[in-house]
Scaffold this active site. Structure first.
Site, mmCIF file in Angstrom:
data_model
loop_
_atom_site.group_PDB
_atom_site.id
_atom_site.type_symbol
_atom_site.label_atom_id
_atom_site.label_comp_id
_atom_site.label_asym_id
_atom_site.label_seq_id
_atom_site.Cartn_x
_atom_site.Cartn_y
_atom_site.Cartn_z
ATOM 1 N N ASP A 24 86.220 23.657 -64.765
ATOM 2 C CA ASP A 24 87.635 23.955 -65.032
ATOM 3 C C ASP A 24 88.423 24.143 -63.731
ATOM 4 O OD1 ASP A 24 88.862 24.066 -67.517
ATOM 5 O OD2 ASP A 24 87.862 25.930 -68.084
ATOM 6 N N LYS A 34 86.521 18.345 -76.874
ATOM 7 C CA LYS A 34 85.675 18.249 -75.682
ATOM 8 C C LYS A 34 84.266 17.806 -76.073
ATOM 9 C CE LYS A 34 88.459 21.684 -73.291
ATOM 10 N NZ LYS A 34 88.724 23.106 -73.027
ATOM 11 N N GLN A 50 85.945 28.663 -72.702
ATOM 12 C CA GLN A 50 87.230 28.377 -73.342
ATOM 13 C C GLN A 50 88.095 29.637 -73.351
ATOM 14 O OE1 GLN A 50 88.188 25.294 -74.316
ATOM 15 N NE2 GLN A 50 90.182 26.059 -74.933
HETATM 16 N N1 GUN Z 1 92.469 26.929 -73.017
HETATM 17 C C1 GUN Z 1 93.541 26.101 -73.003
HETATM 18 N N2 GUN Z 1 93.423 25.193 -72.025
HETATM 19 C C2 GUN Z 1 92.254 25.447 -71.403
HETATM 20 C C3 GUN Z 1 91.563 24.834 -70.315
HETATM 21 O O1 GUN Z 1 92.001 23.868 -69.694
HETATM 22 N N3 GUN Z 1 90.369 25.382 -69.995
HETATM 23 C C4 GUN Z 1 89.853 26.444 -70.649
HETATM 24 N N4 GUN Z 1 88.684 26.912 -70.246
HETATM 25 N N5 GUN Z 1 90.454 27.039 -71.648
HETATM 26 C C5 GUN Z 1 91.643 26.527 -72.033
#
Ligand code: GUN
Length: 284
Positions: free
Chosen positions: A119, A52, A96
């Site tokens: 998200d 990211k 996350q």
């Molecule tokens: N952990 C695994 N996939 C995701 C996601 O799409 N967003 C977040 N915040 N954590 C994750």
């Protein structure tokens, strides 16, 4: 069979976003900003966060990663979220997941201001999706919809079968397909005779996290298959679908890796840009 090349489409989306950021920069505007919070040392999370971070840098966002120790107290994490909610330079906040034991995921997610929730996990954004109102949509299912759109695969009138009912993928995926006028069936671990239902799918989305769950005999000739699974096995990364076995039957299919995964990150960038645009005008 058409390979639904998420890697290529995501690169195209990043180029479009980068061009828009360049425009903002040329006009002397404030750059869009995403803050990612990662708590603890979960190895998969570290990889996702690095990806990211790299994607944000590529499109020219002003982004930061806040890395917190495993022992971070709930109140401290909530305090950091409050500060980011109040920070005008921050358009998007991503916490996350999973969080270390001892931290309350729901309490943290609901604390993120809904208009910065890139998200799309906040109950307000989920509620907006249910009601068909504008809002920030969860990145993975939004990425699947964007991939279908860019390959001119229409959903209206099709039977879409979603395997998996998670809050992050399966449920919002079903709602987005419904919004696109598909007839939607959701299957899950208690569904008897899964194959009898998946064989009816014009569009099949597998999102359960079980390597090669979807076999050749479970897919209709000419189906569009979207594989959201990312499973680490001894044979390497595999999806929820038996890709080589499905190749002769499917009309189109996403590979793993290089299918849905890159689209998820591209949608995170797109959501951050949406949040940025909404920041200075009335929200949604
Ligand atoms: N952990 C695994 N996939 C995701 C996601 O799409 N967003 C977040 N915040 N954590 C994750």
């Amino acid at each position: 069979m058409i390979v639904l090349d998420g890697k290529a489409v995501a690169a195209q989306m990043r180029a479009e976003i980068r061009a828009e950021v360049e425009n903002i920069r040329a006009r002397g505007g404030r750059l869009p900003g995403l803050t990612v919070i990662v708590v603890g040392e979960d190895p998969a999370s570290q990889v996702y966060v690095r990806n990211k971070e790299r994607a944000c840098a590529e499109v020219g966002f002003a982004s930061q990663v806040i890395r917190l120790p495993e022992t971070t107290a709930q109140e401290r994490l909530l305090g950091i979220i409050d500060d980011l909610n109040a920070d005008p330079a921050v358009d998007g906040i991503l916490l996350q997941l999973p969080l270390p034991r001892g931290l309350d995921t729901q309490k943290c997610l609901i604390r993120i201001a809904a208009h910065k929730d890139v998200d799309g996990f906040h109950p307000e954004n989920m509620g907006r999706l249910v009601q068909g109102l504008p809002g920030l949509r969860p990145c993975t299912p939004a990425g699947v919809m964007e991939l279908l759109r860019r390959y001119d695969i229409t959903c209206a009138g099709k039977h879409a079968v979603v395997v998996g009912r998670s809050t992050i993928v399966g449920k919002p995926m079903a709602l987005m397909l419904l919004e696109a006028h598909a007839t939607v069936t959701v299957c899950h671990s208690r569904t008897p005779d899964l194959g009898a239902i998946t064989r009816q799918a014009d569009i099949l989305v597998a999102a359960v996290g079980m390597p090669c769950l979807i076999r050749e005999d479970m897919v209709a000739e000419g189906a569009v298959v979207v594989d959201v699974g990312i499973n680490r096995t001894e044979a390497g990364l595999v999806g929820d679908c038996d890709y080589p076995a499905l190749t002769p039957k499917a009309a189109a299919m996403t590979p793993v890796p290089g299918g849905v995964g890159p689209m998820t990150i591209a949608m995170l960038l797109a959501n951050t840009l949406t949040a940025y645009r909404q920041h200075s005008v009335s929200r949604f």
